[in-house]
Design a protein around this motif. Structure first.
Motif, mmCIF file in Angstrom:
data_model
loop_
_atom_site.group_PDB
_atom_site.id
_atom_site.type_symbol
_atom_site.label_atom_id
_atom_site.label_comp_id
_atom_site.label_asym_id
_atom_site.label_seq_id
_atom_site.Cartn_x
_atom_site.Cartn_y
_atom_site.Cartn_z
ATOM 1 N N LEU A 59 -4.191 7.935 -6.099
ATOM 2 C CA LEU A 59 -5.147 6.916 -5.654
ATOM 3 C C LEU A 59 -5.439 7.054 -4.158
ATOM 4 C CD1 LEU A 59 -3.939 3.749 -7.604
ATOM 5 C CD2 LEU A 59 -6.024 5.081 -8.002
ATOM 6 N N ILE A 60 -4.423 7.384 -3.378
ATOM 7 C CA ILE A 60 -4.626 7.605 -1.938
ATOM 8 C C ILE A 60 -5.582 8.777 -1.715
ATOM 9 C CG2 ILE A 60 -3.534 8.189 0.255
ATOM 10 C CD1 ILE A 60 -2.824 5.422 -0.653
ATOM 11 N N ILE A 61 -5.368 9.863 -2.465
ATOM 12 C CA ILE A 61 -6.265 11.012 -2.355
ATOM 13 C C ILE A 61 -7.675 10.614 -2.788
ATOM 14 C CG2 ILE A 61 -6.745 13.331 -3.219
ATOM 15 C CD1 ILE A 61 -3.720 13.718 -3.523
ATOM 16 N N GLY A 62 -7.769 9.801 -3.853
ATOM 17 C CA GLY A 62 -9.074 9.311 -4.292
ATOM 18 C C GLY A 62 -9.775 8.500 -3.227
ATOM 19 N N SER A 63 -9.016 7.726 -2.448
ATOM 20 C CA SER A 63 -9.628 6.954 -1.364
ATOM 21 C C SER A 63 -10.215 7.875 -0.299
ATOM 22 C CB SER A 63 -8.597 6.006 -0.731
ATOM 23 O OG SER A 63 -7.668 6.707 0.076
ATOM 24 N N CYS A 64 -9.542 8.999 -0.056
ATOM 25 C CA CYS A 64 -10.061 9.971 0.916
ATOM 26 C C CYS A 64 -11.336 10.632 0.392
ATOM 27 C CB CYS A 64 -9.000 11.028 1.212
ATOM 28 S SG CYS A 64 -7.558 10.404 2.098
ATOM 29 N N VAL A 65 -11.397 10.878 -0.922
ATOM 30 C CA VAL A 65 -12.614 11.438 -1.520
ATOM 31 C C VAL A 65 -13.778 10.462 -1.343
ATOM 32 C CG1 VAL A 65 -13.701 12.164 -3.676
ATOM 33 C CG2 VAL A 65 -11.344 12.849 -3.172
ATOM 34 N N ALA A 66 -13.522 9.169 -1.608
ATOM 35 C CA ALA A 66 -14.567 8.155 -1.428
ATOM 36 C C ALA A 66 -15.013 8.090 0.024
ATOM 37 C CB ALA A 66 -14.052 6.788 -1.881
ATOM 38 N N TRP A 67 -14.067 8.213 0.927
ATOM 39 C CA TRP A 67 -14.383 8.179 2.357
ATOM 40 C C TRP A 67 -15.210 9.401 2.750
ATOM 41 C CZ3 TRP A 67 -10.295 7.929 6.843
ATOM 42 C CH2 TRP A 67 -10.863 7.273 7.936
ATOM 43 N N ALA A 68 -14.887 10.554 2.181
ATOM 44 C CA ALA A 68 -15.662 11.766 2.464
ATOM 45 C C ALA A 68 -17.097 11.631 1.957
ATOM 46 C CB ALA A 68 -14.976 12.979 1.832
ATOM 47 N N ILE A 69 -17.251 11.017 0.792
ATOM 48 C CA ILE A 69 -18.599 10.761 0.272
ATOM 49 C C ILE A 69 -19.366 9.868 1.233
ATOM 50 C CG2 ILE A 69 -19.905 9.654 -1.590
ATOM 51 C CD1 ILE A 69 -17.695 10.527 -3.500
ATOM 52 N N TRP A 70 -18.656 8.911 1.832
ATOM 53 C CA TRP A 70 -19.301 8.019 2.793
ATOM 54 C C TRP A 70 -19.873 8.803 3.969
ATOM 55 C CZ3 TRP A 70 -18.495 7.081 7.971
ATOM 56 C CH2 TRP A 70 -19.183 5.995 8.501
ATOM 57 N N PHE A 71 -19.160 9.836 4.421
ATOM 58 C CA PHE A 71 -19.664 10.645 5.537
ATOM 59 C C PHE A 71 -20.986 11.307 5.177
ATOM 60 C CE2 PHE A 71 -15.168 10.717 6.999
ATOM 61 C CZ PHE A 71 -15.386 10.232 8.269
ATOM 62 N N LEU A 98 -1.102 2.161 -2.205
ATOM 63 C CA LEU A 98 -0.013 1.876 -1.275
ATOM 64 C C LEU A 98 1.071 1.021 -1.927
ATOM 65 C CD1 LEU A 98 0.973 2.215 1.659
ATOM 66 C CD2 LEU A 98 -0.285 0.130 2.231
ATOM 67 N N LYS A 99 0.693 0.235 -2.935
ATOM 68 C CA LYS A 99 1.682 -0.593 -3.616
ATOM 69 C C LYS A 99 2.698 0.257 -4.377
ATOM 70 C CE LYS A 99 0.805 -4.485 -5.473
ATOM 71 N NZ LYS A 99 0.332 -5.594 -6.332
ATOM 72 N N SER A 100 2.313 1.466 -4.765
ATOM 73 C CA SER A 100 3.180 2.311 -5.585
ATOM 74 C C SER A 100 3.776 3.485 -4.832
ATOM 75 C CB SER A 100 2.398 2.847 -6.800
ATOM 76 O OG SER A 100 1.888 1.788 -7.577
ATOM 77 N N THR A 101 3.437 3.631 -3.563
ATOM 78 C CA THR A 101 3.990 4.726 -2.784
ATOM 79 C C THR A 101 4.473 4.180 -1.445
ATOM 80 O OG1 THR A 101 3.556 6.988 -1.985
ATOM 81 C CG2 THR A 101 1.795 5.376 -1.701
ATOM 82 N N ALA A 136 10.574 -3.089 -5.404
ATOM 83 C CA ALA A 136 11.010 -1.769 -5.856
ATOM 84 C C ALA A 136 10.952 -1.594 -7.368
ATOM 85 C CB ALA A 136 12.427 -1.483 -5.339
ATOM 86 N N PRO A 137 11.414 -2.573 -8.185
ATOM 87 C CA PRO A 137 11.362 -2.371 -9.638
ATOM 88 C C PRO A 137 9.952 -2.147 -10.166
ATOM 89 C CG PRO A 137 12.803 -4.196 -9.092
ATOM 90 C CD PRO A 137 12.088 -3.824 -7.833
ATOM 91 N N ALA A 138 8.970 -2.837 -9.590
ATOM 92 C CA ALA A 138 7.590 -2.699 -10.070
ATOM 93 C C ALA A 138 7.012 -1.327 -9.758
ATOM 94 C CB ALA A 138 6.709 -3.776 -9.448
ATOM 95 N N ALA A 139 7.496 -0.716 -8.669
ATOM 96 C CA ALA A 139 6.968 0.597 -8.257
ATOM 97 C C ALA A 139 7.937 1.722 -8.569
ATOM 98 C CB ALA A 139 6.652 0.582 -6.756
ATOM 99 N N ALA A 140 8.971 1.406 -9.351
ATOM 100 C CA ALA A 140 9.993 2.404 -9.622
ATOM 101 C C ALA A 140 9.446 3.490 -10.548
ATOM 102 C CB ALA A 140 11.219 1.737 -10.248
ATOM 103 N N GLY A 141 10.042 4.667 -10.426
ATOM 104 C CA GLY A 141 9.671 5.753 -11.323
ATOM 105 C C GLY A 141 8.757 6.767 -10.664
ATOM 106 N N VAL A 168 3.368 8.992 -8.441
ATOM 107 C CA VAL A 168 2.299 9.981 -8.596
ATOM 108 C C VAL A 168 0.945 9.284 -8.655
ATOM 109 C CG1 VAL A 168 1.291 11.681 -10.158
ATOM 110 C CG2 VAL A 168 3.742 11.721 -9.697
ATOM 111 N N VAL A 169 0.863 8.199 -9.433
ATOM 112 C CA VAL A 169 -0.391 7.439 -9.519
ATOM 113 C C VAL A 169 -0.787 6.916 -8.156
ATOM 114 C CG1 VAL A 169 -1.479 5.375 -10.466
ATOM 115 C CG2 VAL A 169 -0.073 6.816 -11.944
ATOM 116 N N GLY A 170 0.179 6.374 -7.395
ATOM 117 C CA GLY A 170 -0.115 5.874 -6.057
ATOM 118 C C GLY A 170 -0.646 6.958 -5.141
ATOM 119 N N ASP A 171 -0.010 8.137 -5.180
ATOM 120 C CA ASP A 171 -0.453 9.245 -4.331
ATOM 121 C C ASP A 171 -1.852 9.722 -4.718
ATOM 122 O OD1 ASP A 171 2.011 9.021 -3.194
ATOM 123 O OD2 ASP A 171 2.855 10.829 -4.105
#
Length: 385
Positions: A190-202, A92-95, A175-180, A185-188
């Motif tokens: 990581l978000i998808i990775g969090s959903c994968v971890a959550w799915a494993i939890w199920f 979330l810090k990068s997106t 903004a400068p730290a998350a620019a580019g 892409v890395v932030g997005d």
């Protein structure tokens, strides 16, 4: 007529509460707050809030907390609380909050794929319900791939009418730290990775729920474990006690908000709505969060919306409703659903036969996972986003 409107009004308020959590979390992170500290505070506050509820409602349930149960809760807390929240908040810090909310709608599709691969979910491609889930999964995943890798031009919208100086200053400073494009892409991802971890939890939780049917108790223990785990992650990554300091600013307000509102009040309200209207009714409100966050993020944080983000969001929501429709039709015909459907049912925001269920307390719980609380499948979400 008035009472009939209460569940709908309550769910709209819950989505507004979740939208507020995404916004204040983004502001806290942009102000320099450690994501590990934010998650640790959130889970510890959630544990303190839910523990009295667990004692009142489940002290006479008769279930025993054995070493095996504690071990299961421990591993569940790693995937369902610590890992998915760390990946989510670091991403979330990068997106943007809007993109993060959109990507979390892929959770039902990801869980369906995992459950099918492990033969815990029957696909049935020859039936309309099976086809809806397969197509919905493909559309969901396709939308999630569009958002990180294709931004496209900015959508031309008018200037936001609200000028909150603190939000403008905080967002501009971050903004400068998350620019580019690469950082986004890395932030997005990581978000998808969090959903994968959550799915494993199920997958893990579906097994544990068969032997331990005390959802509030397991939630309180898991939140406590996750809080301690995140404190350990903070000690390793931040290496400073100063990051734990909270003043009377956005950092204090954010941890109190996401701990009490998101993990306490919203938890109780959704559980009530599920009891009176059923879990499918609750899950249908989940895309409203994406709309609210997009509007609030534009109005307060000045977030820019790209064409790729808009296309991806539409695809994800469309795929989500396909999966929900397929699962809803299966629940209308319980005789056609296999015993392995509970995992994917939970991830899609559905319960078994409309029975009483308990909702998620995750901060980014856009898909509103819920679980039936009958004797064999009694469980609750402990993540939160």
């Amino acid at each position: 007529m008035g009472k009939d409107c209460l569940p709908g009004i309550a769910m709209v308020l819950v989505q507004l509460g979740f939208a507020g959590m995404n916004i204040v979390s983004k502001l806290a992170l942009d102000s320099g707050m450690s994501p590990y500290v934010l998650i640790a505070y959130r889970n510890l506050i959630a544990a303190a809030f839910i523990a009295p509820v667990a004692y009142i409602l489940e002290r006479r349930s008769g279930v025993k907390i054995t070493k095996k149960v504690l071990l299961q809760i421990f591993f569940s807390s790693i995937f369902g609380a610590t890992l998915n929240q760390v990946l989510y908040f670091v991403g979330l810090k990068s997106t943007t909050a809007t993109v993060a909310c959109a990507l979390t709608n892929t959770l039902p599709a990801l869980t369906f794929v995992m459950a099918a691969a492990l033969k815990m979910e029957t696909v049935r491609p020859a039936t309309p319900t099976g086809q809806a889930k397969i197509v919905g999964t493909v559309v969901c995943v396709g939308g999630s791939m569009v958002m990180p890798f294709y931004k496209g031009p900015l959508l031309k919208v008018w200037a936001p009418p609200i000028h909150w100086r603190f939000a403008e200053h905080t967002s501009a400073a971050a903004a400068p730290a998350a620019a580019g494009h690469s950082a986004a892409v890395v932030g997005d991802v990581l978000i998808i990775g969090s959903c994968v971890a959550w799915a494993i939890w199920f997958i893990l939780q579906s097994k544990m729920s068969e032997s331990f049917s005390a959802p509030y108790t397991s939630t309180a223990i898991m939140s406590l474990m996750a809080g301690l785990q995140c404190a350990g992650v903070s000690a390793a990554m931040d290496r400073s006690l100063a990051v734990w300091k909270l003043g009377f600013d956005i950092r204090l307000y954010s941890v109190l908000y996401i701990g009490i509102v998101g993990s306490g009040i919203a938890f109780a309200v959704m559980s009530w709505c599920i009891q009176v209207r059923g879990p499918l009714y609750v899950s249908m409100f989940s895309p409203l969060l994406l709309v609210v966050v997009a509007i609030v993020g534009w109005a307060i944080l000045g977030e820019k919306i790209h064409v790729g983000s808009a296309i991806g969001s539409v695809l994800i929501v469309a795929g989500l409703y396909m999966v929900l429709w397929g699962k809803g039709r299966e629940l209308d015909r319980p005789d056609s659903a296999g015993a392995g459907d509970d995992v994917e049912t939970a991830a899609a925001g559905l319960g078994r036969n409309g029975k009483r269920a308990v909702a998620s307390n995750r901060v980014d719980a856009i898909s509103l996972p819920v679980f039936s609380t009958d004797s064999k499948h009694d469980t609750t979400q402990n993540g939160n986003n």
